[in-house]
Design a protein around this motif. Structure first.
Motif, PDB file in Angstrom:
ATOM      1  N   ALA A   9      -3.624 -12.374  63.278  1.00  0.00           N
ATOM      2  CA  ALA A   9      -4.009 -11.421  61.892  1.00  0.00           C
ATOM      3  C   ALA A   9      -4.804 -12.066  61.086  1.00  0.00           C
ATOM      4  N   HIS A  10      -6.032 -12.683  61.535  1.00  0.00           N
ATOM      5  CA  HIS A  10      -6.869 -13.400  60.801  1.00  0.00           C
ATOM      6  C   HIS A  10      -7.856 -12.108  60.502  1.00  0.00           C
ATOM      7  N   HIS A  11      -8.412 -11.934  59.254  1.00  0.00           N
ATOM      8  CA  HIS A  11      -9.136 -10.984  58.516  1.00  0.00           C
ATOM      9  C   HIS A  11      -8.054  -9.808  58.428  1.00  0.00           C
ATOM     10  N   GLY A  12      -6.716  -9.873  58.671  1.00  0.00           N
ATOM     11  CA  GLY A  12      -6.077  -8.563  58.673  1.00  0.00           C
ATOM     12  C   GLY A  12      -4.770  -8.987  57.751  1.00  0.00           C
ATOM     13  N   VAL A  13      -3.865  -8.381  58.416  1.00  0.00           N
ATOM     14  CA  VAL A  13      -2.392  -8.456  57.481  1.00  0.00           C
ATOM     15  C   VAL A  13      -1.254  -8.948  58.444  1.00  0.00           C
ATOM     16  N   LEU A  14      -0.666 -10.120  58.058  1.00  0.00           N
ATOM     17  CA  LEU A  14       0.607 -10.624  58.500  1.00  0.00           C
ATOM     18  C   LEU A  14       1.533 -10.299  57.889  1.00  0.00           C
ATOM     19  N   PHE A  15       2.669  -9.450  58.537  1.00  0.00           N
ATOM     20  CA  PHE A  15       3.643  -8.883  57.639  1.00  0.00           C
ATOM     21  C   PHE A  15       5.090  -9.612  58.169  1.00  0.00           C
ATOM     22  N   LEU A  16       5.652 -10.218  57.205  1.00  0.00           N
ATOM     23  CA  LEU A  16       6.823 -10.867  57.500  1.00  0.00           C
ATOM     24  C   LEU A  16       8.006 -10.021  56.974  1.00  0.00           C
ATOM     25  N   ASP A  17       8.821  -9.277  57.734  1.00  0.00           N
ATOM     26  CA  ASP A  17       9.660  -8.456  57.212  1.00  0.00           C
ATOM     27  C   ASP A  17      11.160  -9.445  57.314  1.00  0.00           C
ATOM     28  N   GLU A  18      11.925  -9.135  56.298  1.00  0.00           N
ATOM     29  CA  GLU A  18      13.307  -9.878  56.140  1.00  0.00           C
ATOM     30  C   GLU A  18      12.871 -11.469  55.935  1.00  0.00           C
ATOM     31  N   LEU A  19      12.064 -11.744  55.247  1.00  0.00           N
ATOM     32  CA  LEU A  19      11.511 -13.093  55.031  1.00  0.00           C
ATOM     33  C   LEU A  19      12.541 -14.115  55.051  1.00  0.00           C
ATOM     34  N   PRO A  20      13.726 -14.151  54.305  1.00  0.00           N
ATOM     35  CA  PRO A  20      14.784 -15.068  54.175  1.00  0.00           C
ATOM     36  C   PRO A  20      15.413 -15.554  55.471  1.00  0.00           C
ATOM     37  N   GLU A  21      15.104 -14.592  56.416  1.00  0.00           N
ATOM     38  CA  GLU A  21      15.852 -14.557  57.922  1.00  0.00           C
ATOM     39  C   GLU A  21      14.990 -15.446  58.586  1.00  0.00           C
ATOM     40  N   PHE A  22      13.859 -15.789  58.451  1.00  0.00           N
ATOM     41  CA  PHE A  22      13.160 -16.519  59.248  1.00  0.00           C
ATOM     42  C   PHE A  22      13.631 -18.048  59.151  1.00  0.00           C
ATOM     43  N   ARG A  23      13.637 -18.757  60.176  1.00  0.00           N
ATOM     44  CA  ARG A  23      14.177 -20.093  60.239  1.00  0.00           C
ATOM     45  C   ARG A  23      12.969 -20.979  59.194  1.00  0.00           C
ATOM     46  N   LYS A  24      13.674 -21.960  58.474  1.00  0.00           N
ATOM     47  CA  LYS A  24      13.006 -22.419  57.412  1.00  0.00           C
ATOM     48  C   LYS A  24      11.745 -23.466  57.856  1.00  0.00           C
ATOM     49  N   ASN A  25      11.984 -24.169  58.988  1.00  0.00           N
ATOM     50  CA  ASN A  25      10.734 -24.969  59.535  1.00  0.00           C
ATOM     51  C   ASN A  25       9.648 -23.915  59.901  1.00  0.00           C
ATOM     52  N   VAL A  26      10.028 -22.610  60.058  1.00  0.00           N
ATOM     53  CA  VAL A  26       8.841 -21.775  60.643  1.00  0.00           C
ATOM     54  C   VAL A  26       8.170 -21.240  59.280  1.00  0.00           C
ATOM     55  N   LEU A  27       8.850 -21.096  57.925  1.00  0.00           N
ATOM     56  CA  LEU A  27       8.202 -20.684  56.888  1.00  0.00           C
ATOM     57  C   LEU A  27       7.547 -21.743  56.338  1.00  0.00           C
ATOM     58  N   GLU A  28       7.904 -23.076  56.528  1.00  0.00           N
ATOM     59  CA  GLU A  28       7.024 -24.132  56.063  1.00  0.00           C
ATOM     60  C   GLU A  28       5.874 -24.666  56.321  1.00  0.00           C
ATOM     61  N   VAL A  29       5.686 -24.283  57.751  1.00  0.00           N
ATOM     62  CA  VAL A  29       4.345 -24.584  58.601  1.00  0.00           C
ATOM     63  C   VAL A  29       3.466 -23.580  58.097  1.00  0.00           C
ATOM     64  N   LEU A  30       3.724 -22.419  57.211  1.00  0.00           N
ATOM     65  CA  LEU A  30       2.725 -21.638  56.741  1.00  0.00           C
ATOM     66  C   LEU A  30       2.102 -22.183  55.572  1.00  0.00           C
ATOM     67  N   ARG A  31       2.446 -23.185  54.949  1.00  0.00           N
ATOM     68  CA  ARG A  31       1.962 -23.643  53.460  1.00  0.00           C
ATOM     69  C   ARG A  31       0.565 -24.311  53.523  1.00  0.00           C
ATOM     70  N   GLN A  32       0.176 -25.078  54.549  1.00  0.00           N
ATOM     71  CA  GLN A  32      -1.420 -25.427  54.472  1.00  0.00           C
ATOM     72  C   GLN A  32      -2.054 -24.512  55.036  1.00  0.00           C
ATOM     73  N   PRO A  33      -1.753 -23.568  56.280  1.00  0.00           N
ATOM     74  CA  PRO A  33      -2.645 -22.615  56.747  1.00  0.00           C
ATOM     75  C   PRO A  33      -3.096 -21.461  55.693  1.00  0.00           C
ATOM     76  N   LEU A  34      -1.951 -21.141  54.931  1.00  0.00           N
ATOM     77  CA  LEU A  34      -2.322 -20.038  53.906  1.00  0.00           C
ATOM     78  C   LEU A  34      -3.364 -20.740  52.710  1.00  0.00           C
ATOM     79  N   GLU A  35      -3.283 -21.813  52.599  1.00  0.00           N
ATOM     80  CA  GLU A  35      -4.290 -22.483  51.549  1.00  0.00           C
ATOM     81  C   GLU A  35      -5.646 -22.686  51.983  1.00  0.00           C
ATOM     82  N   GLU A  36      -5.657 -23.216  53.288  1.00  0.00           N
ATOM     83  CA  GLU A  36      -6.916 -23.586  53.797  1.00  0.00           C
ATOM     84  C   GLU A  36      -7.786 -22.575  54.541  1.00  0.00           C
TER      85      GLU A  36
END
Length: 546
Positions: A299-326
């Protein structure tokens, strides 16, 4: 005899020049490939020998050893077969070695000598340009992709015999030239989804326009049927066309994975990726045995759509922290370390509670308070802090549903304003490499380009103290206000820009999760600052009747 041919091995989305050393010595006939080859590379010796024989080349009965250097880099894929075959011919003195030093070679061989397409041709061409080589010799099916890199010669070959005849001077090949204005490079948009299909939700459309103007992350929270997914899937239609540099970066990722279509030379459409909530962390950010790019990089330079966000596993969501920032993801494995780019607009959608009707007027929520809080706690505060726009969607009223066709502004209306805002940002960051929009602005540029008026600064200070916002949230509000100012065409950030940016962070105000004193749902918060911004419904859209 010893001969050397050069090819490339993929490391992330870049190619590292690999030297194929072919040694032919006396001994029992044997063909061995060394240099950390994986399965497909080890099997290449069988295809190379058959292709050479079927093309009419008689090999001496000697011991052949192929070394792929540097030996500490894992070699995978079938791209080494063409250079190995040419190296074997040079070692056998069936052709001169000197022409082989001018190019990088890549191609898969069939048993009859035809050259099949491969993955990662674009990074190979970039490596040839950066390494000072004259050009690349690649399969004819990949020639248009390699020709995107200017300053090098691209030789397109259909079979092994053509490659040998060119290198020996018997039948020289003409360099491949890319056709200007080809369909693969056109600006046309293939998506039929249009913003006019969405009824009502003017506040959310305005927020998405603001997000598109600056490349900001968005979260939409609302009941089922309020248009969250429908709006998110129409967001790419209002995003500006990628610049050539952006398109080249995206194309390299898709080239590495072999996802470019047969008639597609370059990625011109901004990617839209919507992984299912059952995805693993490696599938989202990349990894696995071969450290492939994940959905985040696709999704580089595009859109990453996460539908039903709370249904994603917690460890999957937490790995997004650093990439979204950097804007990049670093993957470390036992055999290699790679970095993939991932500057994305993340759009997330979620229900307000497990049943979907908490805080919705006219509907009775069946969820206990602790279940509602538990549902929202699946999205951590640090991840929520990295989302610039968090809004509630409301059920669509009947008079909006019943509106006639043509009464809702189309995507072209929003895209025109977004393009104008992005053009101001391109001019502002023209001397800043890697910065294409306000959301990518580093901290060192924030004070230079995000100067609020005194009234706006006072408003922002009050919001920070009232809602307990973090320093990151403060900076993101300023970037969002900068995007609003770019949309309206004024240089300084005014108070209405800051007020709108603050109102776009509704989930920072946890009070909306509480029920009222009568035990029923609290009223849905109104987006107060949206009443002061340009609305297409009451300004320039729809056009007046003649």
């Amino acid at each position: 005899m010893l001969a050397r041919v050069r090819s490339g091995a993929l490391m992330g989305i870049d190619a590292v020049v690999v030297e194929c050393e072919v040694d032919m010595a006396m001994g029992l006939p044997y063909f061995n490939v060394v240099g950390l080859p994986e399965g497909a590379v080890r099997e290449s010796k069988v295809r190379v020998v058959s292709a050479l024989k079927n093309c009419g080349f008689e090999l001496p009965q000697k011991r052949i050893t192929v070394n792929l250097a540097p030996a500490d880099i894992r070699k995978e894929g079938a791209a080494f077969e063409l250079p190995i075959a040419l190296g074997v011919l040079a070692a056998a003195k069936l052709m001169e070695e000197e022409p082989l030093g001018r190019y990088l070679f890549g191609g898969e061989l069939s048993l009859d000598g035809w050259v099949k397409p491969i993955r990662g041709v674009l990074p190979l061409a970039v490596a040839a340009r950066d390494g000072g080589y004259e050009g690349v010799m690649v399969p004819a099916a990949n020639a248009a992709e390699a020709a995107l890199v200017e300053g090098i010669q691209v030789l397109a070959v259909n079979n092994l015999r053509e490659a040998v005849e060119h290198l020996t001077g018997e039948k020289p090949l003409a360099a491949f030239t890319r056709e200007r204005g080809s369909p693969a490079l056109s600006r046309g948009r293939s998506t039929p989804l249009d913003m006019s299909d969405v009824r009502g939700q003017a506040d959310i459309k305005t927020a998405l326009e603001l997000a598109a103007a600056g490349g900001h992350n968005v979260m939409l929270c609302g009941p089922p049927g309020s248009g969250k997914t429908m709006l998110a899937r129409r967001l790419p239609g209002i995003l500006p066309t990628m610049t050539f540099d952006e398109a080249l970066e995206v194309t390299k990722i898709y080239s590495v994975l072999g996802l470019l279509g047969d008639d597609q030379t370059m990625m011109r459409e901004r990617p839209f990726r919507a992984p299912h909530h059952t995805i693993s962390d490696a599938g989202l950010v990349g990894g696995g045995p071969t450290t492939r790019p994940g959905e985040l990089s696709l999704a580089h330079h595009g859109v990453l759509f996460l539908d039903e966000l709370p249904e994603f596993r917690k460890n999957v969501l937490e790995v997004l922290r650093q990439p979204l920032e950097e804007g990049s993801i670093h993957l470390a494995r036992a055999t290699q370390h790679v970095t993939y780019p991932c500057r994305v607009m993340m759009v997330a959608a979620m229900n307000p509670c497990p049943c979907g009707y908490f805080n919705v007027p006219g509907r009775n929520c069946q969820c206990k308070d602790y279940r509602v809080f538990d549902y929202h706690s699946r999205v951590s505060g640090p991840l929520l802090d990295r989302i610039d726009i968090t809004l509630q969607t409301r059920p669509v009223e009947y008079h909006h549903i019943a509106r006639a066709d043509g009464e809702e502004p189309p995507s072209a209306y929003y895209r025109e304003r977004v393009e104008a805002a992005r053009e101001r940002q391109r001019a502002r960051y023209r001397d800043e490499p890697g910065v294409y929009c306000n959301a990518q602005m580093p901290a060192r540029l924030l004070r230079r380009y995000c100067k609020p008026s005194p009234k706006a600064e006072s408003m922002l200070e009050k919001a920070v103290h009232t809602f307990g916002l973090s320093a990151r949230a403060h900076d993101r509000i300023l970037k969002l206000a900068r995007s609003r100012a770019d949309l309206e065409g004024h240089e300084r950030i005014e108070d209405v820009d800051v007020q709108l940016a603050i109102d776009c962070r509704q989930m920072d105000r946890r009070g909306w999760l509480h029920t009222n004193t009568h035990g029923g749902p609290a009223p849905v918060q109104q987006n107060t600052a949206f009443n002061q911004v340009r609305r297409p419904e009451r300004d320039s859209w729809p056009p007046e009747d003649p």
